[in-house]
Design an enzyme around this catalytic site. Structure first.
Site, PDB file in Angstrom:
ATOM      1  N   ASP A 256     -20.723 -70.781 -17.548  1.00 53.70           N
ATOM      2  CA  ASP A 256     -21.637 -71.691 -18.338  1.00 53.70           C
ATOM      3  C   ASP A 256     -22.789 -71.296 -18.673  1.00 53.70           C
ATOM      4  O   ASP A 256     -24.089 -72.052 -18.410  1.00 53.70           O
ATOM      5  CB  ASP A 256     -21.504 -73.059 -17.507  1.00 53.70           C
ATOM      6  CG  ASP A 256     -21.820 -74.316 -18.487  1.00 53.70           C
ATOM      7  OD1 ASP A 256     -22.069 -74.078 -19.581  1.00 53.70           O
ATOM      8  OD2 ASP A 256     -22.119 -75.704 -17.937  1.00 53.70           O
TER       9      ASP A 256
ATOM     10  N   SER B 206     -29.589 -79.616 -19.276  1.00 56.64           N
ATOM     11  CA  SER B 206     -28.681 -78.463 -19.031  1.00 56.64           C
ATOM     12  C   SER B 206     -29.581 -77.259 -19.645  1.00 56.64           C
ATOM     13  O   SER B 206     -29.962 -77.206 -21.122  1.00 56.64           O
ATOM     14  CB  SER B 206     -27.617 -78.738 -20.106  1.00 56.64           C
ATOM     15  OG  SER B 206     -26.733 -79.641 -19.236  1.00 56.64           O
TER      16      SER B 206
ATOM     17  N   HIS C 296     -22.221 -74.770 -22.459  1.00 54.08           N
ATOM     18  CA  HIS C 296     -21.969 -75.999 -23.164  1.00 54.08           C
ATOM     19  C   HIS C 296     -22.864 -76.552 -24.432  1.00 54.08           C
ATOM     20  O   HIS C 296     -22.676 -77.513 -24.980  1.00 54.08           O
ATOM     21  CB  HIS C 296     -21.363 -76.873 -22.014  1.00 54.08           C
ATOM     22  CG  HIS C 296     -22.429 -77.636 -21.208  1.00 54.08           C
ATOM     23  ND1 HIS C 296     -22.889 -77.269 -19.875  1.00 54.08           N
ATOM     24  CD2 HIS C 296     -23.203 -78.648 -21.406  1.00 54.08           C
ATOM     25  CE1 HIS C 296     -23.838 -77.944 -19.664  1.00 54.08           C
ATOM     26  NE2 HIS C 296     -24.314 -78.856 -20.480  1.00 54.08           N
TER      27      HIS C 296
END
Length: 459
Positions: free
Chosen positions: A48, A126, A17
């Site tokens: 992901d 992230s 992402h």
């Protein structure tokens, strides 16, 4: 903005992402002001994860890689390293492992193993590593909204599955599925009805995906007792480490595409063992549409698109209740009957004299074109473009019908596109396929002409 870390082989691992729908990616090292261009080598939206490469030799000077470790046990401490919002320098937060279980990956809308920790994981974290000792225990990727200090990291088995597939095939290969929809058999009356002995445990098969290899051997009402020799409990879990349990879907997802599994089944009171090939399966309605442009086809102001979950998400956060009920139910529950199948819908009507009176027929599935069942958007486009009849009829959901004079509709299409400043009547993927079909046809005609000429000469 996101974080990442270096793996052996001059590769950077981060979240999908972070680089989804990317056009240009830049990376910089900790403590350096210089940014370097990076290329996305592979991206797996379901898990992901993404692998990046950097060509610049300067970037790799003095760079050390991290090694992957193992799944941490409950209550073990991990440190999450990254660049979360609130500053520009590196940040380290510590937490302990509180849970290891299959969890919904928000980005790819899939169920895969995840590690829950009580460290804060914020936007920017992230892709950063969660470190235990001197090895990576996972990759930070999401948090639980509405809760304090509950974050999730992608564990090493999922990372290794992703990287292993890329190294073996040169691209992302996906995660396997049996293609089964199963029900727990915790109720004793249910177990007795299906002739399960007291010592037997397993789950009841409700549906089998027609595109899966399991469809050839498993049936509705089978009881799946074991997967690769591992007994499945009545709640669908299997043993995992020290007195922990995990759903048997995890065993399936960790298989490599093309590998087989031995499934032990109870059918009509008789035990069977089947060997089933495992591979990734695509749903009838895609759950995400990253890194690709939407497909569409416009004819006489009627805008046709394949149904996707992101299309339904346009109805807002409460899309499940606010989107068209029939489309939502099909998106979440219907299975494909054959490869390449799509649910094609009439998404909207661009108003014109040619389609007056049809403007309320939007958000309906297109079932037939001139009596031929629609397989996908490409098929619908071909049926319309190659129509040889005076009238063109679309049969829609809810028994609705649209009828157009074909030649008048073709003329109106260009007029409507100009009015709405739309450059093309179809998306680039359909144009490419149409061009490929045309070149094949030209080549076939040329070959046929050459054969006819040779026959004429020889005679």
């Amino acid at each position: 903005m996101g974080s990442g870390f270096v793996l052996p082989g001059r590769r950077i691992l981060t979240n999908a992402h972070v680089v989804a729908d990317h056009t240009f990616v830049l990376v910089r090292k900790h403590g350096s002001p210089t940014k370097y261009k990076a290329e996305v080598q592979a991206i797996g939206h379901e898990c992901d994860l993404a692998l990046l490469t950097v060509e610049s030799e300067e970037f790799w000077d003095g760079m050390n890689f991290l090694e992957l470790g193992d799944i941490p046990f409950l209550q073990e401490a991990v440190a999450v390293v990254g660049y979360p919002q609130g500053g520009d320098n590196i940040s380290v937060t510590k937490g302990v492992v509180s849970r290891v279980e299959p969890t919904q990956y928000v980005h790819g809308a899939t169920q895969l193993m995840a590690i829950q920790i009580d460290a804060a994981i914020n936007p920017g974290n992230s892709g950063g590593p969660a470190i235990m000792g001197d090895k990576v225990a996972g990759v930070a990727f999401q948090n639980l909204s509405g809760a304090e200090n509950i974050g999730y990291i992608i564990p090493v088995p999922v990372i290794k599955h992703f990287i292993g597939g890329v190294e073996e095939k040169g691209k992302y290969v996906g995660f396997c599925s049996l293609g089964l929809s199963c029900q727990p058999t915790e109720n004793i009356q249910l177990r007795e009805h299906f002739n399960m002995r007291p010592d037997m445990t397993g789950v009841l098969v409700n549906k089998v995906n027609p595109l899966s290899d399991a469809h050839k051997v498993l049936k509705k009402n089978d009881i799946v007792l074991a997967f690769d020799g591992v007994p499945i409990a009545n709640d669908g879990t299997v043993p995992f480490r020290n007195r922990e349990r995990i759903t048997f879907d995890h065993l399936v997802s960790m298989k490599k595409p093309g590998e087989t599994a031995i499934i032990k089944v109870l059918r009509d009171g008789v035990e069977h063992e089947f060997t089933i090939l495992l591979r990734p399966l695509q749903p009838l309605v895609p759950v995400h549409q990253f890194d690709k442009l939407p497909s569409y086809y416009i004819f006489a102001g009627l805008v046709f698109v394949p149904l996707t979950q992101p299309y339904l998400h346009e109805y807002g956060e409460d899309w499940y209740n606010s989107s068209p009920r029939r489309l939502c139910e099909r998106a979440l529950r219907e299975l494909p009957k054959k490869a390449g199948e799509q649910l094609v819908i009439l998404s909207q009507v661009l108003m014109d004299d040619i389609n007056a009176g049809y403007e309320r027929l939007s958000e309906l599935q297109v079932k037939k074109v001139n009596g031929v069942e629609v397989e996908n958007l490409k098929h619908l486009c071909g049926l319309v473009e190659n129509c040889g009849e005076e009238s063109l009829r679309f049969d829609l959901d809810d028994e609705r019908v649209i009828v157009l004079n074909y030649q008048n509709a073709r003329l109106a299409t260009s007029r409507i596109l100009r009015r709405h400043r739309i450059s093309s009547a179809m998306s680039s993927d359909l144009i490419e396929e149409s061009s490929a079909m045309s070149s094949d046809l030209i080549e076939e005609q040329a070959t046929n002409g050459k054969v006819e000429a040779e026959v004429a000469c020889s005679s």
